[in-house]
Design a protein around this motif. Sequence first.
Motif: not given
Length: 265
Positions: A4-33
């Motif tokens: 059914n999928g997740p129902k809630t979403q917390e605030t995403i902190d874009t002021t500090r690097p995040h391991p999952a987003r850094v990993y996404d950047w390494f993989l050539g993804g676009k879900d990073n800041y």
Amino acid sequence: MTGNGPKTQETIDTTRPHPARVYDWFLGGKDNYPVDEELGRRIAAIDGGAPKAARANRAFMRRTTRALAAESGIRQFLDIGTGIPTEPNLHQIAQSVAPDARVVYVDNDPIVLAHANALLRGTPEGVTEYVQADARDPHAILQQAARVLDFDRPVALSLIALLHFVADEDGAHDLVDALVGALAPGSALVLSTMTADFEPENVQKGIAAYAAGGVTLVARSHSEVSSFFKGLRLLEPGIVSVAEWRPEGAPDGPVSLYGGVALKP
């Protein structure tokens, strides 16, 4: 069937690097800041092998999932520390072999939750579900996963690039022991984690760069990684650099991540 999928979403902190987003950047993804790209570029400048290691780790996930579904006949998968979806995802690999495979993804990061619906597009015959839980709370994970998975039957437990974020003194072994202890005979542990055995200087510089960004990493030796598999039967070729675990072509040298797959007797 899909979740059914997740129902809630917390605030995403874009002021500090995040391991999952850094990993996404390494993989050539676009879900990073920009802050994630900045740290990724800093680490890549120090350790040019970091993006290669990320890609090799992702390929390790694909090969191990396919092997367990095709060769070991496992039809249930529990992936903890899922990260940002990057196709092909684990359920796509498992369900391409066995359309009725049941997959539960677990993560507690808002950035992953925001993209979790991408993880829920499975086959009609199978089940894909996303559970929001902390990797350090195995009992909560098992309780929620049991709504989808039958723990009296074999389950492939995937801890891919997770344990280098959990130090031994913070309960890394207790975490693995609790999860593996709940699995039925014939289940599998798939694990990859960072090591400084191959490129100690670069890895230590990378750890320092992550620490400067507020992220703690732990590098483990071969013997330290082996201890996570105690009591289990390792599949060939044992614990090796993820690039060298049953490669589909000639591996381009080791990367600084050990990986292994083992079955529970």
